[in-house]
Design an enzyme around this catalytic site. Structure first.
Site, mmCIF file in Angstrom:
data_model
loop_
_atom_site.group_PDB
_atom_site.id
_atom_site.type_symbol
_atom_site.label_atom_id
_atom_site.label_comp_id
_atom_site.label_asym_id
_atom_site.label_seq_id
_atom_site.Cartn_x
_atom_site.Cartn_y
_atom_site.Cartn_z
ATOM 1 C CE1 TYR A 1 -3.644 2.556 0.697
ATOM 2 C CE2 TYR A 1 -2.308 3.290 2.531
ATOM 3 C CZ TYR A 1 -3.377 3.479 1.682
ATOM 4 O OH TYR A 1 -4.176 4.588 1.824
ATOM 5 C CG ASP B 1 5.767 3.689 0.809
ATOM 6 O OD1 ASP B 1 6.095 4.218 1.883
ATOM 7 O OD2 ASP B 1 4.586 3.585 0.431
ATOM 8 C CE LYS C 1 1.655 4.476 8.167
ATOM 9 N NZ LYS C 1 0.375 3.956 8.519
#
Ligand code: PMP
Length: 440
Positions: free
Chosen positions: A145, A240, A276
């Site tokens: 994702y 990512d 995050k």
């Protein structure tokens, strides 16, 4: 555990907020529906819902809360930022301090930019790669994702080298056709895709360690082969690291020695997206990479990216404080040891009750898969017992253990968890497995 107030709030939320939640993963749709728990307060490894029930938190807000809730150093930084004004729309010295900290921990980043979310960060790395290579397509891996922008919300399915099936309505086929999806950990499939679409592949995008269909390590040689194949094709490599940066050690996964590679230099990407953890619990994203590639970005180059909130003093202050706290000697080893105990306890409890359970653990993160085979790619993660997971999730929640409501999500242990929390969790899992064994 009664939750009348959560249920009433959910009913009210449904009238005003679409689906009652501001992010679909917070609903309980993937575990059979019903009211999600409305939390009121978090402190350390615990949070309390609107009905006063206490939970041990392994959700960690889907990753950022690695220090636990309301860590005093981070809280103080946020309060100080609020007192000085939270948003200026001008550059600040804080941004330089933070950029240096991120760069020191991640040598592949010559230049960085801060944005507001992982989605924005990834989206922009793709634009920069396209601008730099003058090519259009990207290759991604099934089940990874990368946020909810059009291009990466395509073909999260598990077929071999699929092209262009949007995972969401509202994504034009013309965009979906720019994305090629291959199975994770499958170099041959990647090479075949590069042979077929090579001339037009701007970048190969990957979670170097997967956090989105469980925690999955790259097989030895996978990242090295990926980097070599992409480069010989003139394509960039984008990592990512929104979940993985500062997760396993103080730095990105690309410098984590748990990844088996002949040398770290063989697995360095051209561009990296982060998010995050680096925001200390406030909204953030970031991206960066090699200087001549990053110089494609406005105002230096033709690739445009901007943001009213980007680099705001509150998020940056929280991020600096979080990275400072993460430098505490032994912190990551403590997370590793606690999570090893948790994994061992869960495995023993499952064995005791004859439940097939595969546990993938990487340092302070683990994932539980109700199956008797290893999970190394998305197809294997899909081929697990979702009903057993849903029941397990509910039985744990009833005992005050909060997991993410999806069989694909990780459990995150935070610096605030204690051996006692782990023991309580394992005891709860034993009772849950006993119920599952009876029903199945
Ligand atoms: N990339 C990865 C690997 C992620 O796990 C996520 C979020 N779960 C994102 C990107 C998107 O980040 P955000 O939710 O901050 O937009």
């Amino acid at each position: 555990m009664a939750k009348p107030r959560s249920e009433a709030l959910y009913a009210e939320a449904l009238q005003h907020i679409v689906g009652g939640v501001n992010s679909p993963s917070r609903s309980f749709k993937a575990v059979g529906g019903g009211s999600p728990v409305f939390m009121k307060r978090g402190q350390g490894a615990h949070f309390w819902d609107e009905d006063g029930n206490r939970y041990i938190d392994y959700l960690a807000a889907y990753g950022p809360i690695i220090l636990g809730h309301a860590h005093p150093h981070v809280t103080e930084a946020i309060c100080r930022a609020a007192e000085n004004g939270t948003l200026y729309g001008t550059p600040t010295e804080l941004e330089i301090q933070f950029a240096k900290m991120i760069k020191e921990a991640t040598p592949s980043l010559d230049k960085v930019r801060f944005v507001n979310s992982g989605t924005e960060a990834v989206m922009t790395t793709i634009r920069v790669a396209r601008a730099y290579t003058n090519r259009n397509k990207i290759i991604k891996f099934a089940g990874c994702y990368h946020g909810h922008s059009d291009l990466v919300l395509v073909a999260a399915g598990s077929g071999p080298s699929t092209l262009g099936i949007p995972d969401s309505a509202g994504i034009p086929m013309s965009i979906a056709n720019e994305v090629i999806t291959v199975p994770y950990n499958d170099l041959e499939a990647l090479q075949a895709a590069l042979e077929r679409w090579g001339d037009d592949v701007a970048a190969v995008m990957v979670e170097p360690i997967v956090g989105n269909f469980g925690m999955v390590m790259p097989k030895p040689g996978f990242l090295e082969g990926l980097c070599a194949a992409a480069r010989s094709n003139g394509s960039l490599v984008i990592y990512d690291e929104v979940i993985t940066a500062f997760r396993f050690h103080y730095g990105a996964a690309q410098t984590f020695d748990g990844i088996q590679a002949p040398s770290l230099s063989a697995i360095q990407p051209d561009l990296t997206a982060i998010g995050k953890i680096i925001g200390g619990g406030l909204p953030i994203g970031g991206y960066g990479g090699r200087k001549h590639i990053m110089e494609q970005v406005a105002p230096l180059g033709p690739a445009y990216q901007a943001g009213t909130m980007a680099g705001n003093p509150a998020s940056i202050s929280a991020g600096i404080a979080c990275l400072q706290a993460l430098q505490e000697p032994g912190l990551y080893n403590r997370l590793d040891a606690l999570t090893a105990n948790l994994a061992e306890g869960l495995a023993a409890a499952a064995r005791e009750h004859g439940i097939a359970l595969t546990i993938n653990r990487i340092r302070g993160a683990l994932s539980t898969h109700f199956c008797d085979h290893p999970v190394t790619n998305y197809a294997e993660a899909q081929d697990t017992d979702g009903e057993q997971f849903a029941l397990f999730f509910r039985l744990m929640l009833e005992q005050g253990i909060c997991l993410a409501p999806s069989k694909y999500e990780a459990w995150f242990v935070t610096a605030a968890h204690t051996e006692e929390d782990i023991a309580t969790t394992v005891a709860a899992a034993k009772r849950a497995f006993a119920v599952i064994a009876q029903r199945h």
